[in-house]
Design a protein around this motif. Structure first.
Motif, short mmCIF file in Angstrom:
data_model
loop_
_atom_site.label_atom_id
_atom_site.label_comp_id
_atom_site.label_asym_id
_atom_site.label_seq_id
_atom_site.Cartn_x
_atom_site.Cartn_y
_atom_site.Cartn_z
N ILE A 121 5.55 -23.73 -0.61
CA ILE A 121 4.20 -23.46 -0.48
C ILE A 121 3.72 -22.16 -1.04
O ILE A 121 2.84 -22.07 -1.97
N VAL A 122 4.43 -21.17 -0.66
CA VAL A 122 4.47 -19.65 -0.97
C VAL A 122 4.46 -19.75 -2.72
O VAL A 122 3.46 -19.16 -3.50
N GLY A 123 5.51 -20.69 -3.21
CA GLY A 123 5.52 -20.52 -4.78
C GLY A 123 4.49 -21.26 -5.43
O GLY A 123 3.99 -20.76 -6.58
N PHE A 124 4.02 -22.49 -4.83
CA PHE A 124 2.90 -22.94 -5.47
C PHE A 124 1.48 -22.18 -5.76
O PHE A 124 0.82 -22.29 -6.55
N VAL A 125 1.27 -21.43 -4.56
CA VAL A 125 0.13 -20.61 -4.59
C VAL A 125 0.46 -19.37 -5.43
O VAL A 125 -0.55 -19.16 -6.34
N ASP A 126 1.51 -19.01 -5.51
CA ASP A 126 2.00 -17.80 -6.32
C ASP A 126 1.67 -18.16 -7.87
O ASP A 126 1.38 -17.45 -8.92
N ILE A 127 1.97 -19.72 -8.03
CA ILE A 127 1.91 -19.96 -9.66
C ILE A 127 0.62 -19.74 -10.26
O ILE A 127 0.41 -19.25 -11.18
N VAL A 128 -0.46 -20.06 -9.28
CA VAL A 128 -1.65 -19.90 -9.69
C VAL A 128 -2.15 -18.58 -9.53
O VAL A 128 -2.95 -17.92 -10.43
N ALA A 129 -1.67 -17.51 -8.68
CA ALA A 129 -2.29 -16.40 -8.37
C ALA A 129 -1.70 -15.20 -9.66
O ALA A 129 -2.50 -14.42 -9.97
N ARG A 130 -0.59 -15.52 -10.26
CA ARG A 130 0.15 -14.43 -11.11
C ARG A 130 -0.64 -14.73 -12.25
O ARG A 130 -1.19 -13.52 -12.95
N PRO A 131 -0.70 -15.59 -13.05
CA PRO A 131 -1.64 -15.68 -14.39
C PRO A 131 -2.98 -15.47 -14.39
O PRO A 131 -3.35 -14.68 -15.24
N PHE A 145 -0.11 -15.38 2.14
CA PHE A 145 0.94 -14.51 1.52
C PHE A 145 1.08 -14.58 0.06
O PHE A 145 1.35 -13.75 -0.50
N GLY A 146 0.99 -16.00 -0.31
CA GLY A 146 1.20 -16.47 -1.73
C GLY A 146 0.21 -15.83 -2.76
O GLY A 146 0.62 -15.32 -3.58
N LEU A 147 -1.15 -15.88 -1.96
CA LEU A 147 -2.14 -14.99 -3.00
C LEU A 147 -1.93 -13.56 -3.12
O LEU A 147 -1.86 -13.19 -4.43
N SER A 148 -1.42 -12.79 -2.05
CA SER A 148 -1.54 -11.50 -2.28
C SER A 148 -0.05 -11.11 -2.93
O SER A 148 0.14 -10.17 -3.70
N TYR A 149 0.92 -12.14 -2.70
CA TYR A 149 1.96 -11.75 -3.17
C TYR A 149 2.18 -12.04 -4.73
O TYR A 149 2.87 -11.27 -5.57
N GLY A 150 1.49 -13.09 -5.07
CA GLY A 150 1.24 -13.09 -6.65
C GLY A 150 0.62 -11.97 -7.28
O GLY A 150 1.01 -11.77 -8.53
N MET A 151 -0.57 -11.50 -6.48
CA MET A 151 -1.30 -10.35 -7.47
C MET A 151 -0.45 -9.27 -7.35
O MET A 151 -0.33 -8.58 -8.33
N VAL A 152 0.43 -8.75 -6.40
CA VAL A 152 1.50 -7.84 -6.56
C VAL A 152 2.36 -7.82 -7.66
O VAL A 152 2.68 -7.15 -8.51
N GLY A 153 3.01 -9.10 -7.67
CA GLY A 153 3.95 -9.47 -8.71
C GLY A 153 3.33 -9.36 -10.09
O GLY A 153 3.98 -8.93 -10.91
N ALA A 154 2.28 -9.62 -10.37
CA ALA A 154 1.44 -9.81 -11.59
C ALA A 154 1.06 -8.53 -12.17
O ALA A 154 1.02 -7.93 -13.24
N LEU A 155 0.91 -7.50 -11.31
CA LEU A 155 0.20 -6.04 -11.48
C LEU A 155 1.35 -4.99 -11.47
O LEU A 155 1.11 -3.86 -12.17
N GLN A 156 2.58 -5.27 -10.90
CA GLN A 156 3.38 -4.24 -10.70
C GLN A 156 3.92 -3.50 -12.01
O GLN A 156 4.14 -2.00 -12.20
N PHE A 157 4.40 -4.29 -12.86
CA PHE A 157 5.00 -3.70 -14.03
C PHE A 157 3.87 -3.28 -15.08
O PHE A 157 3.97 -2.55 -15.81
#
Length: 487
Positions: free
Chosen positions: A276-286, A335-347
């Motif tokens: 579930i975390v992964g599915f939400v993260d998939i949308v959040a990062r791009p 958690f997936g939404l916020s975690y995806g935002m962090v992963g997309a922006l950190q680098f």
């Protein structure tokens, strides 16, 4: 995105073979971030076989993550010396060999050395070079490219976790480790496509700072790791933020499956929580990457990064008392939404802070600092679980650390670094692209070009337009270790 095709000969192509490199980076990022968390589905079986506690088994993932981050400087040096392709091919073989050897382990120490050290080192030798190559192929579309590549983490996490659960039920943890080792051979295929972007090599330029260290033959020796980036205030702020973030960011994801199992959730449904975390993260990062590429928001990416950290920390704090499966699902979505935002922006924040020429060295140093935090966070959380038999304090502690990182980043950036936030790229000059670079003027300073013979310390010369320059003459920037000879 801006109209028009890539600017051939004037900068990164922003397309073409870069999309193939982006696909390979997607796979590598998925393995690098998803694999250490997916291994956690075997922790209960490891506890039973080795008679260990949560903290002892959590060291497997922690050592893997620590090697992924802590060997950053080593990876930078190897990339500078041998090039991305060779380093990634060797890393894929190491990662696979580590998991295969781990399937024969009879003690936890052997698991630490194989699945932890060898596999972690192999993932590190793939992860950092893939990010470097991605930066060479994308400039105007870099935030979107970073977001798409970062989406590999949730995609692989959402598939590797249930796959590991299935393999564990059918073949045991040893069979699961063996098959996972075979999967990691795909890293070699990804490394094989990492060829440098085309561009005419510029004439070598002498480096006065290195002349006094030149050998008797008259050739200047090039620095393999540029530690001078540590004198940049913005970089120091980023490093402190990443350290605080890494103390708590990974803890909920690593302990989530075992927490759900202890709460009475069936094994299959508990493993699905990570999906579930992964599915939400998939949308959040791009989506977050595309948002950060907008002309009005790109100069303020550090504040978006701070907001993502704060949201992640508050999610942990609010969900500390989650007990039922429904509340755990709600936590995973937030958690997936916020975690995806962090992963997309950190680098993206790091590259905007130090610029492309210093990015390889800066990334290596950041990963080293992050490794120290990873070695402290998850094992300490596991020891607290063993001592207190309560997960609530873990969520409070992890959430506080991540929220503090977000507040620190925002406050220090606003109070001390506001002068560096002003756009200085073509977007500020009225360019047509929505995602033009707005990096500081210092980012256009080139690293010293290598004068070693081919096959020694190779370099790839990346041509980028000078910010604000009215003429078409591009400025030359040297990025280490990616020469045509090295691939």
């Amino acid at each position: 995105m801006g109209a028009g095709g890539p600017r051939r000969g004037a900068g990164p192509p922003d397309g073409g073979w870069g999309w193939v490199v982006l696909g390979a980076c997607f796979v590598i990022t998925g393995f690098a971030y998803g694999f250490p968390k997916a291994v956690s589905v075997f922790f209960r079986e490891l506890k039973q076989d080795f008679g260990a506690g949560y903290s002892d088994t959590a060291w497997v993932s922690s050592i893997m993550l620590a090697m992924l981050y802590g060997t950053g400087p080593l990876s930078s040096i190897l990339v500078t010396r041998f090039g991305c392709r060779r380093v990634m091919l060797a890393g894929g073989l190491l990662a696979s060999a580590g998991m295969i050897l781990a399937s024969f382990a009879s003690r936890l120490l052997e698991l630490y050395l194989t699945a932890g050290v060898l596999t972690g080192l192999g993932l590190a030798l793939n992860f950092q070079p893939s990010l470097i190559m991605l930066g060479l192929y994308f400039e105007r579309r870099r935030p979107l490219a970073n977001g798409l590549a970062a989406a590999g983490s949730p995609v692989f996490l959402s598939t590797l976790s249930p796959l590991g659960q299935l393999l564990g039920e059918r073949f045991g943890w040893r069979g699961g480790f063996l098959l996972f080792g075979g999967l990691l051979l795909h890293c070699c295929a990804c490394g094989a496509v990492m060829r440098p972007p085309p561009g005419p090599p510029p004439p070598p330029r002498p480096d006065p700072a290195e002349d006094h260290r030149a050998p008797s033959g008259g050739r200047a020796r090039r620095r393999l790791l540029d530690v001078a980036v540590c004198t940049d205030r913005a970089f120091v702020v980023y490093v402190v933020t990443k350290f605080l973030m890494a103390l708590g960011l990974f803890v909920p994801a690593i302990l989530l499956v075992n927490y759900a199992k202890d709460a009475g959730v069936p094994d299959a449904e508990a493993a699905f929580l990570l999906s579930i975390v992964g599915f939400v993260d998939i949308v959040a990062r791009p989506a977050c990457g595309a948002l950060a590429g907008l002309a009005r928001l790109r100069p303020h990416v550090p504040y978006l990064f701070s907001l993502a950290l704060l949201a992640n920390g508050l999610t942990d704090l609010i969900s500390a008392r989650a007990r039922t499966y429904g509340t755990l699902v709600a936590f995973c979505i937030a958690f997936g939404l916020s975690y995806g935002m962090v992963g997309a922006l950190q680098f993206e924040v790091l590259m905007a802070t130090v610029g492309a020429p210093r990015f390889p060295s800066a990334l290596g140093l950041v990963l080293l600092v992050e490794a120290v935090a990873v070695l402290i966070g998850p094992p300490s959380a596991g020891r607290l679980v063993d001592a207190l038999k309560n997960y609530e304090i873990i969520f409070y502690l992890a959430g506080s650390e991540v929220a503090l990182a977000g507040v620190f980043m925002a406050v220090v950036t606003y109070c001390c670094l506001r002068g560096k936030d002003a756009p200085s790229g073509p977007a500020a000059a009225g360019g047509t692209s929505d995602t033009e670079d707005v990096e500081a003027e210092r980012d256009s300073e080139p690293m010293p070009a290598s004068t070693e013979e081919p096959g020694s310390l190779e370099t790839l010369e990346v041509l980028r337009p000078r910010a604000g320059s009215p003429g078409p003459e591009p400025e030359v920037e040297a990025v280490p270790g990616l020469g045509h000879e090295s691939v």
